[in-house]
Design a protein around this motif. Structure first.
Motif, PDB file in Angstrom:
ATOM      1  N   GLU A   1      49.467  44.584  43.027  1.00 44.17           N
ATOM      2  CA  GLU A   1      48.697  44.156  41.863  1.00 44.17           C
ATOM      3  C   GLU A   1      49.272  42.879  41.273  1.00 44.17           C
ATOM      4  N   GLU A   2      50.610  42.783  41.277  1.00 47.84           N
ATOM      5  CA  GLU A   2      51.254  41.578  40.759  1.00 47.84           C
ATOM      6  C   GLU A   2      50.896  40.365  41.605  1.00 47.84           C
ATOM      7  N   LEU A   3      50.810  40.562  42.902  1.00 47.54           N
ATOM      8  CA  LEU A   3      50.447  39.465  43.794  1.00 47.54           C
ATOM      9  C   LEU A   3      49.035  38.966  43.506  1.00 47.54           C
ATOM     10  N   LEU A   4      48.112  39.891  43.286  1.00 49.69           N
ATOM     11  CA  LEU A   4      46.729  39.509  43.014  1.00 49.69           C
ATOM     12  C   LEU A   4      46.585  38.770  41.683  1.00 49.69           C
ATOM     13  N   LYS A   5      47.470  39.070  40.727  1.00 51.04           N
ATOM     14  CA  LYS A   5      47.416  38.414  39.419  1.00 51.04           C
ATOM     15  C   LYS A   5      48.205  37.112  39.383  1.00 51.04           C
ATOM     16  N   ASP A   6      48.991  36.847  40.411  1.00 47.96           N
ATOM     17  CA  ASP A   6      49.815  35.644  40.458  1.00 47.96           C
ATOM     18  C   ASP A   6      48.928  34.396  40.451  1.00 47.96           C
ATOM     19  N   PRO A   7      49.209  33.427  39.579  1.00 41.34           N
ATOM     20  CA  PRO A   7      48.364  32.229  39.492  1.00 41.34           C
ATOM     21  C   PRO A   7      48.351  31.400  40.799  1.00 41.34           C
ATOM     22  N   GLN A   8      49.469  31.348  41.487  1.00 42.56           N
ATOM     23  CA  GLN A   8      49.512  30.597  42.745  1.00 42.56           C
ATOM     24  C   GLN A   8      48.624  31.261  43.799  1.00 42.56           C
ATOM     25  N   PHE A   9      48.616  32.593  43.830  1.00 39.07           N
ATOM     26  CA  PHE A   9      47.767  33.309  44.775  1.00 39.07           C
ATOM     27  C   PHE A   9      46.296  33.098  44.419  1.00 39.07           C
TER      28      PHE A   9
END
Length: 185
Positions: free
Chosen positions: A2-10
């Motif tokens: 979930e953190e990856l999906l919310k990451d601005p770079q991602f």
């Protein structure tokens, strides 16, 4: 995750036009990659079973090491090692069995496979990459066929050494048909 999906770079990567252009082809790329690994595993199994027919003293690698060919990137190096070790193992085994064969069994086909795979992984112009991919595809199956030929020869010479009679496929098929109950019975 979930953190990856919310990451601005991602999020930025997902909106990138180059990524969007590749996205429709992603299932095909993944499918072809899986197919390639399965083919490598099948080739590795053929090499493993061939090495199992070679006496331990004549082996230059253990049969299980053949599966290292299925490791992406590492196999760029390992293909060359398998070609060399399989060649030497077959040379020793056929010399001990006093079976006349080519001096370097599987060497030509294996080297063509290993070198074309190496070139295929270099950052070269697309035309050269496509030629290398095609030649690697052809060399892969030629190498596999050659290994299968020597595997069959190992089985036949082992059976002859034990005093067995080796039948070809047609004889086995006919024997099977004769063993079936007829319609009259």
């Amino acid at each position: 995750m979930e953190e990856l999906l919310k990451d601005p770079q991602f999020q930025e990567l997902l909106k990138d036009p180059q990524f969007q252009a590749i996205l429709p082809y992603l299932p095909y790329i993944i499918g072809l990659s899986i197919l390639q690994i399965v083919l490598w595993l099948l080739l590795a199994n053929t090499i493993r079973t061939t090495l199992l027919l070679v006496q331990k003293g004549n082996r230059f690698m253990t049969p299980g090491q053949a599966f290292l060919m299925a490791l992406p990137l590492f196999n760029i190096y390992w293909n060359f090692q398998v070609v060399r070790h399989l060649r030497d193992s077959l040379n020793n085994e056929f010399f001990d069995r006093k079976v006349p064969i080519d001096e370097n069994p599987t060497q030509r086909e294996g080297s063509m496979f290993a070198w074309s795979y190496l070139v295929r992984n270099f950052p070269l112009p697309n035309v050269i990459i496509y030629i290398a991919m095609f030649s690697n595809f052809v060399a892969f199956f030629m190498y596999w066929r050659k290994i299968a030929e020597y595997k069959k020869l190992l089985k036949e010479t082992a059976a002859l050494a034990e005093g067995e009679v080796v039948a070809d496929e047609a004889e086995i098929e006919e024997e099977y048909r004769n063993s079936l109950p007829s319609a009259e019975e």
